[in-house]
Design an enzyme around this catalytic site. Structure first.
Site: not given
Ligand code: XIL
Length: 603
Positions: A324, A326, A295, A259, A217
């Site tokens: 990631e 979802d 996401h 990422n 990020e």
């Molecule tokens: C999130 C985790 O899922 C949580 O448990 C934590 O509190 C915060 O981070 N993008 C990312 C992940 O790259 O590392 C993040 O994970 C969610 C968004």
């Protein structure tokens, strides 16, 4: 507290209905009147005001207490704790047929979760790669500059090793979840602190992590520029070069990716990201691929755009990890739509040879980092939702990557096969044929998707036949208009016959395209459409966590209105008792499709 006070002092207290009607609009119910006393700001020092403050504190304290209590895991009595679910092949087995890794994010302390055994069984049976969800984040891994805390991470690494599961490291450098001491480091020392960290961590696990999210990020939330961070502010964009070079040195065998979120389909941010990736490549930075976090929320309108950006990365010679995944939903009624998105995006990954992995962020809704939108394929009780079966169905489909076929009168252009113009522009060579061997049609597929583009005005047709000459399908390649999501379109048709077994397919483009590179065909995908995604008797999701009845009110008062309201909507005004569990998949597993997806997969 401010909200409680505000509530006590806002016009509602004086009986005007504006905000009451506003609240009715938001919550769909009239909130109880909060006070009968007309309190003006002047009287904050009055004993009445102090009494009110005390009451508000008491209520919010009660709210938090009950809210937290409501977060307790649901009872599991009567809920199956065994896995695998049935004799269908595991997701990882199906994915391996496509050379794809399928994975999840592993929660810290997974060994002590409420349903730890079931959690372990599902992860070890269904997945072949896992990402530590949090234990690599600096605030947890490195609470002080000199001290590294490896135990939670080692537990995941050892579990993965014992189950033969690959590891995806995440993240080595991120602007979030960093320890306070890092803010105190002088800018001129940040580079050394960062490289020491990467050398230490990657070195310690050399050969154990197959891929690393080196930088996570680095672009601003909406892009396209890089965000300010302790690393960027100290080193500029080259912090990414340095991070990748350091990781490569520490473990030359590991794949290194960049990422980010909001980049999986064409956006201003993805433009910024591709420009960044090209700059990194131009500077010779060791970079193997890119991670699309993905996401997303239902409804999601950019499925075609995901294929566009997957190809865009492939055009740069980069592989893609969906890191990631979802899908947030507002209600249980959206679970089938959620499942469709799991299926559609996974199929897009299958259609793109450069897509290396499809990883969900977590496992079950209860421990998801977005708990209020139930985004994962397993519910609060770690029971499979339609999305799990949709992943199975997607992985049971059969993609045909045309660029890997034997081409005649066709050439590859940006991942598509395009007719070769015979003797210069416009005219087409005699035959534009792709001969694709070893297409696994198994017990037969009755549906074919074709992703293509046509910038012309005519509609050449595409035919798909067996080597024996049996025509399976014919598609008119109608002109495709460019949209934000690209120039391609995907059409899905029922095949004329249900081909079976392993076949050699002849894919032919007939009709005169209007010039070179006007028409291009990206990929085919065979699938069996039958069988519902949604399952009869699917258990209702868990009721509000901290949203029901008095707790809802308390939540509301303590200023967390959005989640509580969302929860209320998602799970409906329910008591905090967990509904009795209903066996959900009984109907599902009896459906023929789930037990014989395609071809010889009985491993
Ligand atoms: C999130 C985790 O899922 C949580 O448990 C934590 O509190 C915060 O981070 N993008 C990312 C992940 O790259 O590392 C993040 O994970 C969610 C968004």
């Amino acid at each position: 507290m401010v909200v409680a006070v505000g509530a006590a002092c806002d016009p509602v207290a004086t009986g005007t209905d504006a905000s009451a009607s506003h609240r009715r609009r938001v919550t769909g119910r009239s909130s109880p009147r909060l006070s009968v006393v007309n309190i003006s700001p002047r009287s904050y020092s009055s004993p009445t005001w102090h009494a009110l403050l005390a009451v508000a504190c008491l209520v919010s304290g009660f709210g938090i207490a009950t809210g937290v209590r409501a977060q307790d895991a649901p009872p599991t009595d009567g809920v199956p704790q065994d896995w695998p679910l049935d004799d269908a092949p595991a997701l990882a087995t199906l994915a391996a047929r496509h050379g794809l890794s399928i994975g999840n994010a592993m929660r810290d302390g997974f060994q002590t979760l409420d349903r730890a055994e079931l959690y372990r069984r599902i992860v070890s049976h269904e997945f072949d790669i896992t990402t530590p969800e949090s234990s690599l984040k600096w605030a947890l891994l490195r609470p002080t500059e000199q001290r590294y805390v490896y135990a939670p991470l080692d537990a995941i690494v050892d579990f993965a090793a014992s189950e033969g599961i690959d590891l995806h490291g995440h993240p080595l450098v991120w602007h979030r979840i960093n320890p306070p001491w890092l803010d105190g480091v002088a800018p001129e020392r940040i580079e050394a602190v960062m490289t020491d960290h990467i050398a230490e961590v990657v070195g310690r696990y050399r050969g154990r992590f197959q891929v690393w999210d080196v930088v996570n990020e680095a672009l601003e939330d909406a892009g396209p520029a890089l965000r300010s961070s302790v690393f960027f502010d100290a080193m500029g964009e080259r912090f990414i070069d340095i991070a990748h070079a350091t990781a490569h040195q520490a473990d030359p065998g590991a794949e290194l990716i960049y990422n980010d979120f909001g980049v999986g389909w064409p956006t201003a941010k993805s433009e910024g990201m591709f420009a960044l990736l090209e700059r990194l490549q131009a500077r010779g930075v060791p970079l193997d691929g890119v991670g699309f976090q993905m996401h997303i929320d239902h409804p999601f309108a950019h499925v075609e755009g995901v294929s566009t950006n997957l190809q865009r990365a492939a055009d740069l010679g980069l592989d893609v990890w969906i890191t990631e995944f979802d899908v947030g939903v507002q209600s249980v009624d959206d679970h089938d739509a959620q499942a469709m998105l799991y299926e559609d995006i996974l199929k897009r990954c299958l259609m793109q040879p450069a897509c290396r992995a499809f990883q969900i962020w977590g496992l079950d809704d209860f421990y998801s980092f977005r708990p209020f939108v139930d985004p994962l394929p397993f519910d609060d009780r770690v029971q499979p939702k339609p999305a799990f079966f949709a992943m199975r169905r997607a992985l049971s489909s059969e993609p045909v990557h045309l660029e890997g076929c034997e081409l005649e009168g066709l050439r590859v252009s940006r991942g598509d096969i395009v007719p070769v113009a015979a003797g210069g522009q416009g005219a087409r060579s005699e035959a534009s044929i792709a001969r694709c061997d070893g297409v696994r049609l198994g017990p037969g597929y009755a549906r074919l998707s074709v992703r293509y583009r046509n910038a012309g005005t005519l509609a050449p047709s595409l035919s798909v036949s067996t080597a024996a000459g049996e025509e399976l399908a014919r598609v008119a390649l109608e002109p495709t208009a460019a949209t934000r999501d690209g120039v391609h379109r995907t059409v899905t048709i029922d095949t004329a016959v249900r081909p079976t077994g392993d076949s050699t397919l002849i894919v032919a483009v007939e009709g005169d395209p209007e010039g070179a590179d006007v028409v291009g065909i990206d990929a085919l995908l065979f699938e069996s459409p039958d069988g519902p995604v949604g399952v009869e008797g699917a258990a209702t999701p868990s009721p509000s966590r901290g949203g029901g009845g008095a707790t809802g009110l308390a939540w509301w008062l303590v200023g967390l209105p959005v989640p509580a309201l969302r929860r209320w909507r998602v799970s409906g005004p329910g008591s905090r008792t967990w509904p009795a569990w209903q066996p959900r998949h009984a109907g599902y597993t009896r459906l023929p499709r789930s037990t014989a997806p395609s071809g010889p997969v009985k491993e």
